[in-house]
Design an enzyme around this catalytic site. Structure first.
Site, PDB file in Angstrom:
ATOM      1  N   GLU A 128     -16.438  33.898  48.154  1.00 53.06           N
ATOM      2  CA  GLU A 128     -16.805  34.152  48.973  1.00 53.06           C
ATOM      3  C   GLU A 128     -15.387  34.479  49.803  1.00 53.06           C
ATOM      4  OE1 GLU A 128     -20.722  32.721  50.951  1.00 53.06           O
ATOM      5  OE2 GLU A 128     -21.204  32.731  49.164  1.00 53.06           O
ATOM      6  N   LYS A 136     -33.510  34.295  50.325  1.00 53.40           N
ATOM      7  CA  LYS A 136     -31.991  34.978  49.014  1.00 53.40           C
ATOM      8  C   LYS A 136     -33.688  35.260  48.356  1.00 53.40           C
ATOM      9  CE  LYS A 136     -28.410  31.896  48.329  1.00 53.40           C
ATOM     10  NZ  LYS A 136     -27.952  30.794  47.305  1.00 53.40           N
TER      11      LYS A 136
HETATM   12  P1  PGA Z   1     -24.888  31.052  45.180  1.00 54.66           P
HETATM   13  O1  PGA Z   1     -23.900  30.197  46.446  1.00 54.66           O
HETATM   14  O2  PGA Z   1     -24.583  32.614  45.971  1.00 54.66           O
HETATM   15  O3  PGA Z   1     -23.594  30.953  44.362  1.00 54.66           O
HETATM   16  O4  PGA Z   1     -25.994  30.600  44.384  1.00 54.66           O
HETATM   17  C1  PGA Z   1     -24.700  30.351  48.149  1.00 54.66           C
HETATM   18  C2  PGA Z   1     -25.169  28.853  48.039  1.00 54.66           C
HETATM   19  O5  PGA Z   1     -25.172  28.049  48.062  1.00 54.66           O
HETATM   20  O6  PGA Z   1     -26.000  29.314  49.326  1.00 54.66           O
HETATM   21 ZN    ZN Z   2     -26.955  27.493  49.862  1.00 55.79          ZN
END
Ligand code: PGA
Ligand code: ZN
Length: 411
Positions: A201, A338
């Protein structure tokens, strides 16, 4: 709305991994959405793609599109996604979309929503919110380690986060950029061997311990206070399930003199960190199945009168049933949202509404593997989600922040 065609194809995400893009064509144009994917994936998340492979998910998304067209299914408003989900459920009765894939459903539904918005001559956020927009602040990932980098020399914690206490996203983003540059300098002076490598990221990833990183950010917090007169609230995504096994948290570098902490020691260690570093946000400090230790930590925070969000990501996986359990046990006062952890946007909205109703702060989030898609920015503004977690730099993360700032500036 008259749908002419639904197409789906493979594209590459920011990690160069394959993902899906779904395009819906109507008389108003073409509307597309691409799905992200995670690396530190919760046990209870939707499966991103079919167990038969990504091509299978792609074919199924197209198939559902054909059924919508041939059966003349009327899709005009958000709630009509129910009709789409019924078709998907005919093909896939598994809880976690093992046959269809959560990413395929997220991309299909989002593209349908964008097409619906265009029918009403509205942007997606306007269509979903009936015009009322909320302020959304960026939670930026500055320094990181954990599963987001392939090395043994790194902080155990996955993300060291920044949330400047401003009124506008544009002001907060300026401060996050300032801190990101300062952090690069201070990090290099602490770890001379650092080659400026970054996590997935784009967070800096030096060979430093959790505590060394927190000390660097605390110094910068002082600078921010002097320069901008703003409190740089600091947060962590500990992603602790990635180093938890059978009742033990296994650290690379010793914490309080120990590499292995049991469940209660972990709760106390995190509570001490919150107090010592005045942390405002801590995500997944406890293993993803341990609602009880989450509750102990939140209780400790309340007893000590600390102002800190204890946030569940892998714990909740954007699922209504898991959020209900967390509410009943008093495990969290914030959750990560998410959409592709769930797949269904109807369910994702239910999760957000249930959280807000219970004074739990929803934080919408990107994934570590991202695309240029900005759907989550619109969802945040429309659904009264006050925080978006989406990195500080890199074109995929900036696509989301810039969209928030563009809408923020609109009269
Ligand atoms: P991921 O991690 O998108 O790799 O699942 C992001 C998070 O744990 O917030
Ligand atoms: Zn997380």
């Amino acid at each position: 709305m008259i749908i002419k065609r639904v197409e789906a194809k493979k594209i590459l995400d920011s990690r160069n991994e394959e993902t899906i893009k779904v395009t819906v064509e109507t008389s108003k144009g073409k509307f597309e959405t691409s799905a992200p994917s995670g690396k530190s994936i919760g046990k209870n998340e939707a499966r991103p793609f079919s167990k038969n492979g990504i091509d299978f998910s792609i074919n199924m998304a197209v198939e559902i599109g054909k059924r919508i067209i041939y059966e003349k299914i009327n899709i005009e408003k958000f709630e009509d996604l129910e009709k789409v989900e019924k078709l998907v459920r005919d093909m896939d009765k598994t809880e976690n979309y093992e046959i269809f894939g959560g990413n395929a459903l997220f991309a299909l539904e989002s593209s349908l929503l964008k097409a619906m918005a265009a029918e009403h001559k509205k942007e997606l956020w306007q269509f979903l919110s009936k015009g009322k927009k909320s302020t959304v602040l960026p939670l930026g990932n500055c320094i990181g380690g954990g599963k987001h980098i392939d090395s043994d020399k790194k902080p155990d914690f996955q993300e060291f986060l920044l949330l400047p206490d401003t009124k506008k996203c544009s002001d907060a983003q300026k401060i996050n950029n300032f801190v990101y540059k300062k952090a690069k300098k201070l990090t290099k002076s602490k770890d001379k061997s650092w080659d400026f490598r970054q996590t997935d990221e784009h967070a800096w990833s030096p060979n430093l311990s959790n505590i060394e990183v927190l000390d660097i950010l605390s110094k910068i917090r002082e600078k921010v206070k002097n320069k901008f007169k703003v409190d740089l609230r600091i947060g962590l995504d500990i992603a602790s399930s990635s180093f938890y096994e059978e009742g033990k948290y296994n650290y690379i570098t010793p914490q309080n003199g120990k590499n292995v902490l049991d469940k209660d020691e972990q709760v106390n260690f995190i509570l001490d960190l919150i107090e010592k570093y005045n942390l405002y946000y801590v995500e997944d400090p406890i293993d993803e199945e341990d609602f009880e230790s989450f509750a102990k930590l939140l209780n400790g925070v309340k007893k000590k009168n600390l102002n800190c969000l204890i946030c569940g990501d892998d714990l909740i996986c954007t699922k209504v049933e898991r959020l209900k359990k967390a509410i009943q046990k008093n495990s969290v006062n914030a959750i990560i949202v998410k959409p592709n952890q769930n797949g269904s946007l109807l369910e994702t909205k239910k999760v957000v509404d249930l959280a807000l109703k219970n004074n739990i702060i929803p934080v919408i989030s990107h994934r570590s593997g991202e695309t240029l898609d900005n759907t989550i920015s619109h969802l945040a503004i429309a659904w009264q989600i006050p925080i978006i977690k989406t990195g500080i730099t890199g074109k995929e993360r900036l696509a989301k922040i810039k969209e928030i700032i563009r809408i923020e500036k609109k009269k």
